[in-house]
Design a protein around this motif. Structure first.
Motif, PDB file in Angstrom:
ATOM      1  N   ALA A  95       1.729   0.378 -10.674  1.00 52.15           N
ATOM      2  CA  ALA A  95       0.607   1.032 -10.900  1.00 52.15           C
ATOM      3  C   ALA A  95      -0.036   1.340 -12.426  1.00 52.15           C
ATOM      4  O   ALA A  95      -1.158   1.007 -12.608  1.00 52.15           O
ATOM      5  CB  ALA A  95       0.600   2.500 -10.091  1.00 52.15           C
ATOM      6  N   VAL A  96       1.077   1.648 -13.190  1.00 50.59           N
ATOM      7  CA  VAL A  96       0.823   1.639 -14.660  1.00 50.59           C
ATOM      8  C   VAL A  96       0.431   0.192 -15.160  1.00 50.59           C
ATOM      9  O   VAL A  96      -0.654   0.030 -16.001  1.00 50.59           O
ATOM     10  CB  VAL A  96       1.905   2.240 -15.541  1.00 50.59           C
ATOM     11  N   ARG A  97       1.194  -0.797 -14.752  1.00 48.12           N
ATOM     12  CA  ARG A  97       0.833  -1.984 -15.140  1.00 48.12           C
ATOM     13  C   ARG A  97      -0.569  -2.433 -14.678  1.00 48.12           C
ATOM     14  O   ARG A  97      -1.360  -3.099 -15.404  1.00 48.12           O
ATOM     15  CB  ARG A  97       1.844  -3.177 -14.785  1.00 48.12           C
ATOM     16  N   MET A  98      -0.903  -2.289 -13.665  1.00 44.89           N
ATOM     17  CA  MET A  98      -2.342  -2.456 -12.911  1.00 44.89           C
ATOM     18  C   MET A  98      -3.424  -1.827 -13.849  1.00 44.89           C
ATOM     19  O   MET A  98      -4.581  -2.243 -13.943  1.00 44.89           O
ATOM     20  CB  MET A  98      -2.235  -2.036 -11.430  1.00 44.89           C
ATOM     21  N   PHE A  99      -3.286  -0.457 -14.355  1.00 50.59           N
ATOM     22  CA  PHE A  99      -3.976   0.449 -14.999  1.00 50.59           C
ATOM     23  C   PHE A  99      -4.284  -0.339 -16.374  1.00 50.59           C
ATOM     24  O   PHE A  99      -5.406  -0.440 -16.796  1.00 50.59           O
ATOM     25  CB  PHE A  99      -3.444   1.904 -15.366  1.00 50.59           C
ATOM     26  N   MET A 144       0.737  -1.063   0.218  1.00 45.46           N
ATOM     27  CA  MET A 144       0.020   0.009  -0.045  1.00 45.46           C
ATOM     28  C   MET A 144       0.849   1.399  -0.236  1.00 45.46           C
ATOM     29  O   MET A 144       0.414   2.277  -0.753  1.00 45.46           O
ATOM     30  CB  MET A 144      -0.847   0.207   1.285  1.00 45.46           C
ATOM     31  N   GLN A 145       1.946   1.148   0.590  1.00 45.20           N
ATOM     32  CA  GLN A 145       2.961   2.357   0.427  1.00 45.20           C
ATOM     33  C   GLN A 145       3.483   2.820  -0.938  1.00 45.20           C
ATOM     34  O   GLN A 145       3.664   3.681  -0.999  1.00 45.20           O
ATOM     35  CB  GLN A 145       4.064   2.025   1.686  1.00 45.20           C
ATOM     36  N   GLU A 146       3.707   1.440  -1.336  1.00 45.69           N
ATOM     37  CA  GLU A 146       4.182   1.737  -2.952  1.00 45.69           C
ATOM     38  C   GLU A 146       3.018   2.098  -3.590  1.00 45.69           C
ATOM     39  O   GLU A 146       3.544   3.097  -4.808  1.00 45.69           O
ATOM     40  CB  GLU A 146       4.613   0.216  -3.379  1.00 45.69           C
ATOM     41  N   LEU A 147       1.881   1.883  -3.435  1.00 52.05           N
ATOM     42  CA  LEU A 147       0.886   2.284  -4.365  1.00 52.05           C
ATOM     43  C   LEU A 147       0.091   3.627  -4.012  1.00 52.05           C
ATOM     44  O   LEU A 147      -0.497   4.035  -4.746  1.00 52.05           O
ATOM     45  CB  LEU A 147      -0.416   1.080  -4.283  1.00 52.05           C
TER      46      LEU A 147
END
Length: 760
Positions: free
Chosen positions: A379-383, A304-307
């Motif tokens: 985060a971009v990959r998750m997007f 969560m800290q990374e995101l």
């Protein structure tokens, strides 16, 4: 006449089996089954006496113990009158058995009617409870499919109540010692039997109608797909929590529903038990204190800290126009602040539409930047994979799951299963061509249209043809918005952003993987082995094979859209204009419904659309035999079809109405029954539909032994085996001719022999 001994648990007659004889029970017990119930026959009763005015049995008869029966051939009414003339003692048994069976059925009629009325009242109460709680807590209710077709049971065709006392009185008269004078008149006995048989059939029809009515309601409560009232009420219970004042009342509704499901004999007991057990385990988890985190869970805070600040990370990577970036950030924040994100109010609808338009621009920008970026931020990959934009919108638990899945996404390889991002990369690299648009226009058609209408300069046309990014942009503009909304399923509340509100089931359980797809496709191929085969010439071996046609298998390309959804889409049956190419089936990457059932449905759609594509303008011309032409002719002219009984025609009319007069939808529903039920020997189609599917969607040889025991399949299997043997004989002759000339037999021919033998 000597009796025949029939062992326990033996089926004497099946429903829809031709009515050719009567069977007098001289010892033992037999169960007579009708839709929704049964009654017992004992010594002195006659199997089939209530069906003498019918060409087929509409009851099923199974022995409950070793039973002795005497059989009387019944070719016509004259044969029955003969028996009544010669044997007055037998006539008495026939008549008394009919009275007993009629009264047994009649006694169930009022009970069945009350059950139908009560079941509808329960459904109404449960729906009112669900809708009122959703309204109270500002939760968007999920509507039930086909609910509009269910109305209160009116019982307009109820049997005349006086018939019960009438036949009871007749039973007393014929059971007395004074019945001899009436039994001396065969015409009277035959008339009573025929009248009783007609009254029995009418009562049976009422019970059958009530049973179908209750089954329709039970589908609302519990369906194989899981998209039912049980799912809605349990999900609402989880969301409200056990401490909520409304939860106790809601739990009472669910408990009553569970009793209803567990007592219903026609539901899949294993599936009911599994879902009920899952609910009870969830209740225990909600009641139990929190357990200590596992080592894997301990990494959640660092994830969560990374995101943290995911939206800023994504927008920075996209390098959008500053005005568009500010606009998208403001709209996402406004959406986060919305209490009910699935609300249908105008303000929320406008916000979702604006976010949707901006999302697709953002996706295009991020994809184009990702091509030159070797290591994408997580985060971009998750997007790109999931439509994720913000950690607060997604929820902490979901963020952790998405983070871990983003590191384990499998590349397509040879599996044919692509995330949408991987699919776009395949188009960019020239491995796949862009999909057709909603107007059935592919990328080549689009370029020709621009040339023909002189919309673009020669330089722009050349760029379209040679720039791989233009192919990707075509896919993003013409396929992505439509299919993303279709697979999401709830088009009125569609928003492409990943939000916790749309996660209705465990993400791990609904995450679509190549392994799950492979198992689902194998399940279909083990039943409909030829589903994905195309007939073609073997171009590579034309010199030795000539114009001998063979079959090649092309498994579909599966594209996983970046959303949480409930539907699949059969987007195109071939790639562009090439008939020998994979179809394209599309799912959400988190598919909330049963994956197997969805793939079966899409395969049915694929079979229909591929046949239309191959047949062209003659797809519904019955003089050119094909799956679509024969099925079209069957549905269009079913009222004139002498092979269909009156009941079959009535059921077909109801099915056609439910399918909104769509012949394709009718076929797809029959195909689902074909795969899930008929393949297991559970006959649910009428004989005309079964024959069409036997012809064009044949079962493999491995199912022959289990199906040929059923008389409804035996003749069709026999015909299929003959045609298969003829084809195998021809192909073996071709192969032998090649061997005799010292020519190596092509692998395609060897495979075709296996295909013809139904052994693939």
């Amino acid at each position: 006449m000597a009796g025949n001994i029939v062992e326990k648990s033996t089926t004497i007659c099946l429903r829809e089996q031709p009515m050719t004889a009567l069977h007098l029970i001289t010892q033992g017990r037999v169960k007579a089954e009708y839709p929704g119930g049964s009654y017992q026959l004992g010594t002195g009763d006659v199997i089939g006496i209530c069906e003498i005015c019918s060409e087929v049995h509409f009851l099923g008869y199974t022995t409950l113990e070793d039973t002795t029966i005497m059989t009387f051939p019944l070719s016509n009414m004259e044969a029955l009158e003969n028996i009544l003339q010669k044997r007055s003692d037998i006539a008495k048994l026939f008549i008394l058995s009919l009275f007993r069976q009629f009264n047994a059925l009649m006694s169930q009629s009022s009970v069945s009617e009350m059950n139908s009325i009560s079941l509808y009242q329960n459904l109404t109460e449960d729906l009112e409870k669900y809708n009122s709680l959703c309204d109270k807590y500002k939760i968007q209710p999920r509507p039930l499919a086909d609910l509009d077709s269910i109305h209160a049971y009116l019982g307009e065709e109820s049997p005349d109540v006086w018939l019960n006392s009438y036949y009871i009185a007749l039973q007393h008269i014929y059971a007395s010692t004074n019945s001899g004078i009436m039994l001396q008149e065969p015409g009277l006995s035959l008339g009573i039997l025929r009248k009783g048989s007609l009254d029995f059939r009418k009562t049976y029809s009422v019970l059958d109608e009530q049973y179908r009515y209750r089954s329709q309601i039970m589908d609302c409560y519990f369906s194989q797909s899981g998209n039912d009232l049980f799912d809605r009420l349990t999900k609402l219970y989880y969301r409200l929590g056990q401490s909520n004042n409304e939860s106790d009342g809601l739990y009472d509704n669910i408990s009553r529903m569970i009793l209803l499901l567990e007592e219903c004999p026609d539901l899949d007991a294993a599936q009911v038990d599994a879902r009920v057990q899952s609910f009870r385990e969830k209740i225990q988890q909600l009641s139990a204190p929190q357990k200590q985190r596992s080592p894997e869970d301990d990494s959640a805070p660092s994830i969560m800290q990374e995101l943290s600040g995911s939206l800023d990370t994504i927008l920075t990577f996209a390098d959008l126009d500053p005005d568009l970036e500010d606009s998208f950030r403001q709209h996402v924040n406004a959406y986060k602040a919305t209490a009910e994100k699935n609300s249908t109010e105008d303000v929320t609808n406008r916000l979702r539409r604006t976010i949707t338009d901006e999302f697709y621009t953002l996706y295009t920008n991020i994809f184009e930047h990702s091509i030159q970026t070797p290591n994408l931020p997580v985060a971009v990959r998750m997007f790109l994979y999931f439509g994720y934009v913000d950690e607060e919108l997604a929820g902490a638990d979901n963020c952790v799951t998405l983070y871990r899945l983003a590191h384990r996404v499998e590349s397509p390889g040879q599996s044919g299963v692509y995330t949408f991002y991987d699919w776009l990369m395949a188009i960019y690299n020239g491995e796949k061509s862009p999909s057709r648009s909603e107007l059935d226009e592919d990328f080549t058609d689009y370029i020709h249209k621009q040339k023909r209408q002189s919309n673009l300069s020669p330089t722009a046309i050349a760029d379209l043809e040679n720039n791989p990014l233009e192919r990707v942009r075509y896919e993003l503009q013409n396929m992505f918005p439509s299919v993303n909304k279709i697979t999401y399923g709830r088009v009125t509340t569609f928003c492409p952003l990943f939000t916790a509100e749309n996660v209705l089931k465990d993400l791990h359980a609904t995450y679509v993987t190549p392994d799950k797809i492979e198992k689902a496709l194998d399940m279909i191929r083990h039943v409909d082995y030829s589903a994905f085969y195309r007939e073609s010439l073997d171009i590579d071996n034309m010199q030795i094979m000539g114009k001998e046609s063979v079959h090649f298998e092309f498994l579909p390309d599966i594209i996983l859209m970046p959303n949480v959804g409930i539907k699949g889409a059969m987007w195109q049956e071939i790639d562009g204009k090439k008939r020998n190419s994979p179809s394209r089936m599309i799912f959400s990457i988190f598919h909330m419904e049963d994956l197997n059932t969805t793939i079966v449905r899409l395969t049915g759609e694929f079979r229909w659309e591929l046949c239309k594509r191959i047949q062209g303008g003659r797809w519904n011309d019955v003089t050119d035999a094909s799956l679509t032409s024969e099925y079209f002719d069957y549905v269009q002219f079913f009222r004139k079809n002498s092979e269909l009984s009156k009941d079959a025609k009535e059921k077909l009319l109801i099915s056609l109405q439910r399918a909104k007069n769509s012949f394709k939808e009718m076929f797809v529903r029959d195909y689902i029954i074909w795969i899930l039920f008929e393949s297991n020997g559970s006959a649910r189609l009428n004989k005309v539909a079964r024959r069409i599917l036997f012809t064009y969607c044949p079962f493999p040889a491995s199912l022959d032994s289990s199906l040929e025991q059923n008389p409804m399949y035996a003749e069709l299997l026999h015909r299929q085996k003959i045609l298969s043997a003829q084809r195998v004989h021809h192909l073996n002759a071709v192969a032998q001719k090649l061997r005799n000339s010292n020519t190596l037999v092509p692998e395609s021919l060897e495979n075709e022999i296996k295909f013809a033998a139904r052994e693939v």
